[in-house]
Design a protein around this motif. Structure first.
Motif, short mmCIF file in Angstrom:
data_model
loop_
_atom_site.label_atom_id
_atom_site.label_comp_id
_atom_site.label_asym_id
_atom_site.label_seq_id
_atom_site.Cartn_x
_atom_site.Cartn_y
_atom_site.Cartn_z
N GLU A 131 -1.57 4.87 7.24
CA GLU A 131 -0.53 4.15 7.99
C GLU A 131 0.02 5.00 9.14
O GLU A 131 1.04 4.66 9.73
CB GLU A 131 0.60 3.74 7.06
CG GLU A 131 0.25 2.57 6.16
CD GLU A 131 0.25 1.22 6.89
OE1 GLU A 131 1.05 1.05 7.81
OE2 GLU A 131 -0.58 0.37 6.55
N ARG A 139 6.30 0.10 9.10
CA ARG A 139 5.19 -0.31 8.24
C ARG A 139 5.29 0.31 6.83
O ARG A 139 4.41 0.08 6.00
CB ARG A 139 3.86 0.13 8.86
CG ARG A 139 3.58 -0.46 10.23
CD ARG A 139 2.25 0.04 10.76
NE ARG A 139 1.15 -0.41 9.94
CZ ARG A 139 0.39 -1.47 10.19
NH1 ARG A 139 0.63 -2.21 11.26
NH2 ARG A 139 -0.59 -1.81 9.38
N ALA A 197 -2.85 -6.99 8.53
CA ALA A 197 -1.74 -7.80 9.00
C ALA A 197 -1.71 -7.70 10.51
O ALA A 197 -2.14 -6.70 11.08
CB ALA A 197 -0.43 -7.29 8.42
N MET A 230 0.84 -1.21 0.00
CA MET A 230 0.00 0.00 0.00
C MET A 230 0.87 1.25 0.00
O MET A 230 1.83 1.35 0.77
CB MET A 230 -0.87 0.02 1.25
CG MET A 230 -2.01 -0.96 1.21
SD MET A 230 -2.87 -0.99 2.77
CE MET A 230 -1.62 -1.70 3.82
N ARG A 259 8.72 -6.46 10.41
CA ARG A 259 8.91 -5.04 10.12
C ARG A 259 10.06 -4.52 10.98
O ARG A 259 10.16 -4.90 12.15
CB ARG A 259 7.66 -4.23 10.46
CG ARG A 259 6.37 -4.73 9.83
CD ARG A 259 5.22 -3.90 10.38
NE ARG A 259 3.92 -4.33 9.93
CZ ARG A 259 3.13 -5.18 10.57
NH1 ARG A 259 3.53 -5.70 11.73
NH2 ARG A 259 1.95 -5.49 10.10
N TYR A 270 -6.67 -4.69 6.65
CA TYR A 270 -6.72 -4.13 5.30
C TYR A 270 -6.82 -5.23 4.26
O TYR A 270 -6.40 -6.38 4.49
CB TYR A 270 -5.52 -3.20 5.01
CG TYR A 270 -4.15 -3.78 5.26
CD1 TYR A 270 -3.57 -4.68 4.38
CD2 TYR A 270 -3.41 -3.40 6.38
CE1 TYR A 270 -2.30 -5.19 4.60
CE2 TYR A 270 -2.14 -3.90 6.61
CZ TYR A 270 -1.59 -4.79 5.72
OH TYR A 270 -0.34 -5.30 5.94
N1 GLY Z 1 2.21 -1.48 5.77
C1 GLY Z 1 1.33 -2.47 6.19
C2 GLY Z 1 1.83 -3.27 7.31
O1 GLY Z 1 2.92 -3.05 7.80
O2 GLY Z 1 1.12 -4.16 7.73
#
Ligand code: GLY
Length: 362
Positions: free
Chosen positions: A49, A332, A265, A43, A308, A252
């Motif tokens: 975000e 993210r 997620a 995205m 992440r 999402y």
């Molecule tokens: N950018 C989406 C996530 O980190 O889940």
């Protein structure tokens, strides 16, 4: 020679732009494009975000979103099959789409959070439309009747990160970048030592190892696990990214042209664990079904967990730090921030560079 440690979307973007500028570049990674970039949904949605306290992060996202079309067009030109000279359909190559994000809510509290986000976007001059439940369903007929309302960010876009990293790997190959498929064991300002004992000499080392960066250098990066699903249907169920707050829980759904629907997620602080759990899959499907009941009819094609690279303030770490150059901590936003990350490392974006400076923690 610039040596980039890490072959995810951030490291490959930096390597490609450095090589394009005429620098000799080596990338060190045991399995390029297989970590968080492989799990990511792609995205390009700066406001969705962030929350209303994260103005700097939002500004970085908006600036990188602005860079994405030219970055993508140049990447597609570099990555196009040999002989395919001329204009390339870069949007198709990367599955780059620009139909915006629809954020929806189910109860009064969800709507209050979305209203706060819309006010924040108004304040920063970003386009946003407030919608009733019926207007949301007019945009996306598969939404549940219980959706109470939402906001639409028409300028948001999205890409397929796997297509982006595949294109980056082709592009760096064409630009003569050397790829060392090995784990970096030691990272110094003048060299990278691999697990096999190879010493790769460097004039500059760019550390872009995502969640693993803190294993190689003293940087405030921690792994934040995200479990994510890929569903399949013969035809796309949605025409744009749909995000929802389901009684306070974010979820999402990101559609691809080939019928894939990415559902994500989880956000878990469990160290380097990448187990896909029954509970994680259950929660994602439960909340996705609240938004779009039809998802349970789809084939469950894949489940994966990525890590992440989180930082204490959610802002990335890009720039000089103890003799190294950092390009990590994207949390993210790795895919969204890839063009801006490369621009900062190349010295082409001084204002965003100040926000991302690793020195803010020293
Ligand atoms: N950018 C989406 C996530 O980190 O889940």
């Amino acid at each position: 020679m610039d040596v980039v440690v890490g072959g995810g979307v951030a490291g490959l973007s930096v390597a490609w732009r450095l090589a394009r500028s005429g620098r000799p570049v080596t990338v060190v990674d045991p399995a390029p494009a297989s970590g968080a970039s492989h799990a990511a949904a792609g995205m390009l949605a700066p406001a969705s975000e962030t929350d209303y306290t994260e103005e700097s992060l939002l500004r970085l996202g908006v600036e990188s979103l602005r860079l994405w079309p030219s970055f993508a067009a140049e990447l597609a030109a570099d990555a196009a099959p040999a002989g395919a000279a001329g204009a390339h359909d870069w949007a198709a190559m990367l599955d780059y789409r620009t139909d915006g994000t629809l954020d929806v809510g189910f109860d009064a509290d969800d709507l209050a959070v979305l209203d706060e986000l819309a006010s924040f976007m108004d304040k920063l001059g970003l386009p946003v439309e407030r919608l009733t439940g019926r207007q949301c369903r007019r945009l996306e007929p598969m939404l549940a009747p219980s959706v109470r309302g939402g906001i639409h960010a028409p300028q948001d876009a999205w890409v397929d990160p796997r297509k982006v990293t595949a294109a980056l790997l082709r592009a760096i190959d064409r630009r003569g970048v050397r790829l060392v498929r090995a784990r970096a064991e030691q990272v110094r300002p003048d060299a990278v030592v691999t697990e096999g004992g190879e010493v790769v000499d460097a004039e500059r080392v760019v550390l872009a190892a995502g969640a693993w960066s803190s294993r190689l250098a003293d940087v405030p990066v921690r792994p934040v696990k995200g479990q994510i699903l890929r569903l399949r249907s013969p035809r796309p169920l949605l025409s744009r990214c749909v995000r929802g707050l389901v009684h306070g829980r974010p979820v999402y759904l990101v559609p691809r042209g080939d019928g894939e629907l990415v559902v994500g997620a989880t956000q878990e602080e469990l160290g380097f664990d990448t187990t896909v759990t029954a509970g994680g899959v259950y929660e994602l499907l439960r909340d996705a079904r609240e938004l779009v009941p039809g998802v349970t009819e789809l084939e469950l094609a894949e489940s994966v967990a990525g890590l992440r690279p989180g930082t204490p303030d959610n802002l990335p770490l890009i720039g000089p730090h103890r003799g190294l150059t950092l390009a990590t901590g994207h949390h993210r936003g790795g895919v969204l921030l890839a063009p801006l990350t490369a621009a900062i490392v190349l010295g082409e974006a001084s204002e965003p560079a100040a926000l991302c400076s690793p020195e803010r923690f020293t």
